[in-house]
Write an enzyme that holds these catalytic residues in place. Structure first.
Site, short mmCIF file in Angstrom:
data_model
loop_
_atom_site.label_atom_id
_atom_site.label_comp_id
_atom_site.label_asym_id
_atom_site.label_seq_id
_atom_site.Cartn_x
_atom_site.Cartn_y
_atom_site.Cartn_z
N GLU A 184 0.82 -1.22 0.00
CA GLU A 184 0.00 0.00 0.00
C GLU A 184 0.85 1.27 0.00
O GLU A 184 0.52 2.25 -0.66
CB GLU A 184 -0.90 -0.03 1.24
CG GLU A 184 -2.01 1.00 1.20
CD GLU A 184 -2.89 0.90 2.43
OE1 GLU A 184 -3.22 1.95 2.98
OE2 GLU A 184 -3.24 -0.22 2.84
N ASP A 185 1.97 1.25 0.75
CA ASP A 185 2.71 2.50 0.98
C ASP A 185 4.06 2.60 0.27
O ASP A 185 4.73 3.62 0.37
CB ASP A 185 2.99 2.66 2.50
CG ASP A 185 1.69 2.85 3.28
OD1 ASP A 185 0.67 3.15 2.64
OD2 ASP A 185 1.71 2.70 4.51
#
Length: 735
Positions: free
Chosen positions: A90-91
């Site tokens: 996600e990051d």
């Protein structure tokens, strides 16, 4: 950052990693340690540039989540690795494919379940948050560990929210109370559920939280003394019986005390059960039940029990797997106190939930029934995964926190159902086919309506019939997600079958009107009848709402060729949006009241402004007629508790799909077997439901009244024509 600070931080990261391996609830093999080490190194590398709002290195967050997963919940090495990697995709620049290449399919699948949906097609009807919940919940079907790691992630976020903006704190805390705490409860992670609730209260109601926390700390000494007094009384007897035990006090959570204060409208000092006493004993599996009742007997020899407050979850464990014996006794100083009796195994299952089940399985292949059972229950709650995400989450949540009742099948098997269940819920819990063919039900040998509310201890028998089909009213009777989703699917299928028939009828009718059957004609018809999809059109032709008269009106409107010619030259005919969608839509345009679904005068309440489609109820006012409120209106609880006798059930319906009741009056010459012929004629007509019948005969002339439920006037007219043809009937009229 200086060299020295970086070096200090790196040492701390290494220390935290060693701690993670040390505190694992499960024994880790060398292979497990290699997997965790690899996941740790990838996570450190991926997050090296990131910092949290508090300023510390981001990597501490995945490590803390992994520690909760490893120690408090006690999951396996795969889960610990996935917890370390949960924010990587996600990051950071890493992709799911990278995860699969490095760690295999299982870890990649869990990480995918933990990756939020960050962008959705922009649609005002879509809640991004609800879509994320739905995505996360649906992974239950693939791997339960996704949810558990997500709960651990949420717990650590809640523990470290102090440096966030206040509005963000309240948003995250509310979300936690709404879905994560109920989920933790359902999975049997009671300690985590309690901590999530207390931390949520810290941000949603800070004053109340601080006040209760201070009072609990102040009364700690008094509580310890009380437990000492209690232990003193029973410990001699327990020792004489050679029972290996431990007596502890368990303070009630801040959140549960706050609930009691509000519900019972009392102050902190007036709550008598601010803590429970827990007796944890050691015993072999085959002796556990015997020892629990032995301890119960010893406790009740010394303290008077409250007979209505006995809970035996050893004979019938909760669907979360929870086992214990709970009793409330009159303790020292004349105070009621709850006593929980559990073996070490039961205690571990209560605290670790899911993971402890595996530890105590005897033999690798033996299935754990309770674990399977509640996993199946969670999956049932997810069955109706289509449609609006907000409704889906609402429905799912209802099934999470529901209290249980235990009912018996005719053969004496025990079934667990949510409190408030009806015979229909019971039928669908046995098997979908039994549910769909339910004609009636017997509870404790007596016939009951399908809307009957079951109670613990009821014996339920379902009467089935091959000719029975679900109808819309069933949705009002069913309470479980499983039953509702199965009924909705069956109704959808039935509507689609009717739509297929309607399509064939429409082709015939258009042919007789000399109108070509083509996509353009269908589009025109959909627009003419103000519908949304072609399936809406076919369905309404199938049930007779759109009949010959309506089609002739449409034909007349298109027969002015000159006007049509100019119109088509001036602009291209527009195709209604979604006309080819494979669905039958519902246009809520009519509000009906009570069991008979009467049409009455009403006003929409200003406090909650209900709109068509909302769940509503009617409130009969003194001077202002019926006011309609949303079920979740702020005033609803007050109105329902103080003026229950003035509440009317109400619901929005689609008038074009609405069934209505009609009373048919019959007169004729009385003849043997005439009533049988009449009822046969009605029951042979599949679209008619007979509700009431009464006949009165006098001097060989009879008069009769029949109440029927029909979809439209066309069906009613056909029925009346067929009844007139029965020999001996003179007149058939509508009242």
């Amino acid at each position: 950052m200086t060299e020295e600070q970086i070096s200090k931080e790196n040492k701390k990261i290494a220390r935290e990693y060693k701690e993670l391996l040390r505190i694992s609830y499960r024994a880790l093999t060398d292979e497990d340690k290699v997997l965790i080490r690899k996941a740790f190194e990838v996570a450190v590398d991926a997050h090296k540039e990131q910092r949290r709002k508090s300023g510390e290195a981001y990597i501490f967050h995945p490590i803390e989540v992994a520690k909760i997963v490893a120690s408090e919940i006690g999951l396996d090495a795969t889960s610990i690795a996935a917890a370390l990697l949960h924010d990587v995709v996600e990051d950071t620049v890493f992709t799911l494919q990278d995860m699969e290449d490095m760690f295999g399919k299982v870890v990649a699948k869990i990480v995918e379940g933990l990756t939020k949906i960050s962008d959705l097609e922009h649609d005002k009807d879509v809640s991004l948050q609800a879509e994320n919940f739905r995505k996360m919940l649906l992974t239950l079907n693939d791997d339960i560990r996704v949810i558990i790691i997500k709960i651990a992630d949420r717990l650590h976020n809640m523990q470290t929210m102090d440096s966030m903006r206040e509005d963000k704190q309240v948003k995250i805390a509310s979300e936690t109370l709404y879905i994560y705490a109920p989920l933790a409860h359902r999975i049997g992670l009671y300690n985590i559920k309690t901590e999530l609730e207390d931390l949520s209260l810290k941000y949603t109601e800070p004053e109340m939280y601080k006040d209760i926390l201070t009072k609990i700390k102040d009364s700690k000494e008094e509580q310890d003394l009380y437990i000492k007094d209690f232990s003193k009384v029973i410990s001699d007897t327990l020792d004489k019986e050679n029972i290996d035990y431990d007596i502890k006090g368990r303070p009630k959570s801040i959140y549960s005390i706050r609930k009691k204060i509000l519900k019972q409208n009392v102050s902190f000092d007036e709550i008598y059960d601010k803590f429970a006493i827990r007796i944890i004993y050691k015993g072999k599996p085959e002796e556990e039940k015997f020892l629990a009742w032995k301890i119960y007997s010893i406790v009740t020899d010394h303290f008077r029990p409250n007979p209505i407050r006995l809970r035996d979850w050893i004979s019938s464990p909760k669907t979360t797997g929870y086992e214990a014996l709970h009793i409330t006794v009159m303790g020292p100083k004349g105070r009621w106190v709850e006593v929980q009796i559990r073996s070490e195994r039961m205690n571990e299952i209560a605290e670790k939930g899911y993971a402890a089940h595996y530890k105590y399985k005897h033999g690798a292949k033996q299935e754990d029934e309770n674990l399977e059972q509640w996993l199946n229950k969670l999956q049932e709650a997810l069955e109706n995964s289509e449609g609006n995400a907000v409704d889906f989450v609402k429905e799912f949540k209802l099934n999470l926190y529901s209290k249980e009742i235990f009912v018996f099948t005719p053969k004496g098997d025990l079934k667990s159902l949510p409190k408030g269940s009806s015979p229909l819920d019971f039928a669908f819990s046995i098997h979908t086919e039994v549910g769909l063919k339910t004609r009636g039900a017997k509870v404790n040998g007596k016939l009951v309506p399908l809307s009957h509310t079951l109670k613990s201890g009821d014996q339920v028998e379902i009467i089935t019939s091959e000719n029975t089909k679900p109808n819309n009213n069933w949705l009002d009777y069913a309470t479980t997600a499983r039953a509702k989703s199965k009924i909705k699917n069956a109704l959808k299928d039935e509507h689609k079958d009717l739509a297929e028939d309607g399509k064939a009828i429409l082709q015939r009718k258009l042919r007789s009107l000399k109108v070509p059957y083509s996509p353009q004609t269908i589009n025109e018809l959909v627009k003419f009848f103000k519908l949304k999809t072609s399936l809406d059109l076919f369905y309404r032709v199938g049930i007779g709402t759109i009949d010959n008269i309506a089609l002739k009106e449409y034909n007349a409107s298109r027969s002015n060729a000159l006007v049509s010619f100019f119109k088509s030259k001036m602009r291209k005919p527009s195709v209604p949006e979604g006309v080819n969608k494979e669905e039958i839509t519902t246009n809520y345009d009519l509000l009906v009241f009570g069991k008979e679904e009467d049409k009455l005068e009403y006003k929409l309440a200003n406090c909650c402004n209900p709109i068509p489609g909302d769940s509503v109820f009617g409130f009969v006012t003194v001077n202002d007629g019926i006011n309609v409120h949303k079920k979740e209106c702020p005033n609803a609880i007050q109105l329902q508790s103080n003026y229950a006798y003035r509440i009317m059930t109400a619901k929005w319906v689609d008038s074009t799909q609405q069934e209505f009741r009609a009373i048919i009056k019959l007169t004729g010459l009385d003849d043997l077997g005439l009533v049988s012929q009449i009822t046969k004629e009605i029951s042979n007509n599949l679209n008619v439901d007979m509700r009431n019948i009464s006949f009165d005969s006098h001097d060989s002339v009879f008069q009769g009244k029949i109440t029927v439920i029909v979809k439209n006037k066309t069906i009613l007219k056909k029925l009346m024509t067929r009844l007139k043809k029965i020999n001996g009937i003179d007149k058939v009229t509508r009242e």
